[in-house]
Design a protein around this motif. Structure first.
Motif, PDB file in Angstrom:
ATOM      1  N   THR A  54     -54.608  22.626  45.472  1.00  0.00           N
ATOM      2  CA  THR A  54     -55.399  21.599  44.803  1.00  0.00           C
ATOM      3  C   THR A  54     -54.511  20.455  44.349  1.00  0.00           C
ATOM      4  O   THR A  54     -53.388  20.666  43.891  1.00  0.00           O
ATOM      5  CB  THR A  54     -56.114  22.201  43.575  1.00  0.00           C
ATOM      6  OG1 THR A  54     -56.936  23.293  43.995  1.00  0.00           O
ATOM      7  CG2 THR A  54     -56.984  21.164  42.881  1.00  0.00           C
ATOM      8  N   TRP A  55     -55.039  19.249  44.471  1.00  0.00           N
ATOM      9  CA  TRP A  55     -54.368  18.051  43.976  1.00  0.00           C
ATOM     10  C   TRP A  55     -55.295  17.349  42.992  1.00  0.00           C
ATOM     11  O   TRP A  55     -56.507  17.247  43.234  1.00  0.00           O
ATOM     12  CB  TRP A  55     -54.062  17.075  45.113  1.00  0.00           C
ATOM     13  CG  TRP A  55     -52.979  17.478  46.057  1.00  0.00           C
ATOM     14  CD1 TRP A  55     -51.687  17.019  46.077  1.00  0.00           C
ATOM     15  CD2 TRP A  55     -53.076  18.400  47.164  1.00  0.00           C
ATOM     16  NE1 TRP A  55     -50.988  17.608  47.106  1.00  0.00           N
ATOM     17  CE2 TRP A  55     -51.815  18.453  47.790  1.00  0.00           C
ATOM     18  CE3 TRP A  55     -54.112  19.187  47.675  1.00  0.00           C
ATOM     19  CZ2 TRP A  55     -51.557  19.262  48.895  1.00  0.00           C
ATOM     20  CZ3 TRP A  55     -53.869  19.994  48.773  1.00  0.00           C
ATOM     21  CH2 TRP A  55     -52.606  20.026  49.371  1.00  0.00           C
ATOM     22  N   THR A  63     -54.374   9.782  45.732  1.00  0.00           N
ATOM     23  CA  THR A  63     -54.271  10.936  46.621  1.00  0.00           C
ATOM     24  C   THR A  63     -54.359  10.470  48.066  1.00  0.00           C
ATOM     25  O   THR A  63     -55.230   9.663  48.416  1.00  0.00           O
ATOM     26  CB  THR A  63     -55.397  11.951  46.346  1.00  0.00           C
ATOM     27  OG1 THR A  63     -55.362  12.325  44.974  1.00  0.00           O
ATOM     28  CG2 THR A  63     -55.222  13.199  47.204  1.00  0.00           C
ATOM     29  N   HIS A  71     -60.815  19.110  53.845  1.00  0.00           N
ATOM     30  CA  HIS A  71     -60.720  19.069  52.390  1.00  0.00           C
ATOM     31  C   HIS A  71     -62.110  19.013  51.778  1.00  0.00           C
ATOM     32  O   HIS A  71     -63.096  18.778  52.457  1.00  0.00           O
ATOM     33  CB  HIS A  71     -59.906  17.850  51.948  1.00  0.00           C
ATOM     34  CG  HIS A  71     -60.516  16.542  52.362  1.00  0.00           C
ATOM     35  ND1 HIS A  71     -60.456  16.075  53.662  1.00  0.00           N
ATOM     36  CD2 HIS A  71     -61.218  15.604  51.665  1.00  0.00           C
ATOM     37  CE1 HIS A  71     -61.078  14.908  53.748  1.00  0.00           C
ATOM     38  NE2 HIS A  71     -61.554  14.603  52.547  1.00  0.00           N
ATOM     39  N   ALA A  99     -51.065  14.514  49.721  1.00  0.00           N
ATOM     40  CA  ALA A  99     -50.047  14.257  48.707  1.00  0.00           C
ATOM     41  C   ALA A  99     -50.620  13.393  47.598  1.00  0.00           C
ATOM     42  O   ALA A  99     -51.602  12.671  47.801  1.00  0.00           O
ATOM     43  CB  ALA A  99     -48.835  13.560  49.324  1.00  0.00           C
ATOM     44  N   GLU A 141     -43.406  10.919  46.310  1.00  0.00           N
ATOM     45  CA  GLU A 141     -44.478  11.905  46.163  1.00  0.00           C
ATOM     46  C   GLU A 141     -44.375  12.524  44.781  1.00  0.00           C
ATOM     47  O   GLU A 141     -43.282  12.793  44.280  1.00  0.00           O
ATOM     48  CB  GLU A 141     -44.354  12.975  47.243  1.00  0.00           C
ATOM     49  CG  GLU A 141     -45.531  13.934  47.294  1.00  0.00           C
ATOM     50  CD  GLU A 141     -45.503  14.814  48.542  1.00  0.00           C
ATOM     51  OE1 GLU A 141     -46.202  15.842  48.538  1.00  0.00           O
ATOM     52  OE2 GLU A 141     -44.809  14.464  49.508  1.00  0.00           O
ATOM     53  N   HIS A 145     -49.238  18.942  42.935  1.00  0.00           N
ATOM     54  CA  HIS A 145     -49.896  19.865  43.855  1.00  0.00           C
ATOM     55  C   HIS A 145     -49.806  21.271  43.287  1.00  0.00           C
ATOM     56  O   HIS A 145     -48.735  21.732  42.917  1.00  0.00           O
ATOM     57  CB  HIS A 145     -49.209  19.811  45.228  1.00  0.00           C
ATOM     58  CG  HIS A 145     -49.698  20.845  46.187  1.00  0.00           C
ATOM     59  ND1 HIS A 145     -48.874  21.480  47.090  1.00  0.00           N
ATOM     60  CD2 HIS A 145     -50.923  21.390  46.386  1.00  0.00           C
ATOM     61  CE1 HIS A 145     -49.566  22.340  47.808  1.00  0.00           C
ATOM     62  NE2 HIS A 145     -50.813  22.308  47.386  1.00  0.00           N
ATOM     63  N   GLN A 203     -47.402  23.689  36.167  1.00  0.00           N
ATOM     64  CA  GLN A 203     -48.284  22.906  37.028  1.00  0.00           C
ATOM     65  C   GLN A 203     -49.745  23.251  36.763  1.00  0.00           C
ATOM     66  O   GLN A 203     -50.611  22.379  36.685  1.00  0.00           O
ATOM     67  CB  GLN A 203     -47.959  23.174  38.500  1.00  0.00           C
ATOM     68  CG  GLN A 203     -46.601  22.720  38.959  1.00  0.00           C
ATOM     69  CD  GLN A 203     -46.547  21.233  39.245  1.00  0.00           C
ATOM     70  OE1 GLN A 203     -46.362  20.440  38.333  1.00  0.00           O
ATOM     71  NE2 GLN A 203     -46.710  20.855  40.480  1.00  0.00           N
ATOM     72  N   HIS A 207     -52.670  20.751  35.352  1.00  0.00           N
ATOM     73  CA  HIS A 207     -53.931  20.570  36.076  1.00  0.00           C
ATOM     74  C   HIS A 207     -55.122  20.829  35.159  1.00  0.00           C
ATOM     75  O   HIS A 207     -56.094  20.066  35.140  1.00  0.00           O
ATOM     76  CB  HIS A 207     -53.988  21.502  37.285  1.00  0.00           C
ATOM     77  CG  HIS A 207     -53.438  20.902  38.531  1.00  0.00           C
ATOM     78  ND1 HIS A 207     -54.128  20.850  39.714  1.00  0.00           N
ATOM     79  CD2 HIS A 207     -52.239  20.306  38.782  1.00  0.00           C
ATOM     80  CE1 HIS A 207     -53.387  20.263  40.629  1.00  0.00           C
ATOM     81  NE2 HIS A 207     -52.239  19.929  40.098  1.00  0.00           N
TER      82      HIS A 207
END
Length: 258
Positions: A54-55, A63, A71, A99, A141, A145, A203, A207
């Motif tokens: 997941t981004w 993105t 996706h 990315a 970048e 992620h 991370q 998120h």
């Protein structure tokens, strides 16, 4: 997003840019596009989800989704989604996989201008698109992620952590909980996520914080819900990854553009 908007989104590669509004928790099912695309949430939060993870991109990020990459999207809060498609030549300057990339103030304003209805000529739009590509293609970048574990043992460990982020668990406690050795779990995290357990959990917490802040929760409440001992610790660890403080991000995410 209405059914007609869904159809427009699927047929979008024939166009160059557009904007879509999503209601809270609205989703777009798995799909692909013939052209690569920049996706930006002008307000709200939009998750990009693939089989690899997941981004989530804050307002100072964009993105990137390459052509052909399957996706799906999920909105967190009322979300203003902006999309700019790129030609194959322009896309060649971007990463080969999805990315999150830094977006300068100049690039963000150009992207918003491109995706806002108006009477700009195609020449003007082409110049704006070139600004966006030039600015974003040279940006590093960003580490936003969250990889999706594939090994069943690591999936189980991840779910335990995800279900109660407010409860800090050491790697050893987690290993005991799923019945594997600590060394095995360490190896699994490194092999499948490219990160150690502590970095992966950070991370995950960032998120979750991005989503909760966009829903209107206070910075203090989010810090506690995501397992930070103090609000100042939350600010110190969130800011380098998101590129802005939790308070600034909250204000930006909750600002509805018209």
């Amino acid at each position: 997003m209405s059914d007609s908007s869904q159809i427009a989104l699927e047929e979008f590669p024939e166009r160059t840019e557009a904007a879509f509004w999503f209601a809270h928790a609205e989703t777009v099912p798995p799909h692909t596009h013939a052209l690569g695309q920049f996706i930006h949430a002008a307000s709200g939060v939009l998750s990009l989800i693939t089989d690899d993870g997941t981004w989530i991109a804050p307002p100072n990020r964009v993105t990137w989704v390459p052509a052909g990459a399957e996706h799906r999207h999920r909105a967190h809060g009322v979300t203003d989604m902006r999309v700019v498609y790129l030609s194959p030549d322009a896309a060649a300057r971007l990463p080969s996989g999805p990315a999150v990339l830094a977006v300068s103030s100049l690039a963000r304003e150009a992207l918003l201008a491109l995706t806002t209805p108006g009477s700009r000529s195609e020449v003007a739009r082409s110049h704006l698109r070139a600004v966006v590509v030039d600015e974003v293609a040279s940006a590093p970048e960003q580490p936003l992620h969250l990889p999706e574990p594939r090994d069943p043992r690591l999936r189980q460990a991840a779910r335990i952590v995800e279900e109660d982020l407010a409860e800090p668990r050491s790697l050893g406690e987690l290993a005991v909980g799923i019945g594997v050795g600590e060394r095995t779990l360490t190896r699994l995290f490194r092999h499948e996520t490219g990160m150690g357990y502590r970095q992966w959990r950070l991370q995950l917490r960032v998120h979750r914080a991005l989503v909760l802040l966009a829903s209107g929760r206070t910075v203090t409440d989010v810090a506690a819900a995501c397992g930070w001992a103090t609000t100042s610790q939350f600010i110190d660890q969130f800011t380098p990854l998101a590129g802005m403080t939790p308070g600034a991000y909250r204000r930006a995410a909750l600002t509805v553009r018209v």
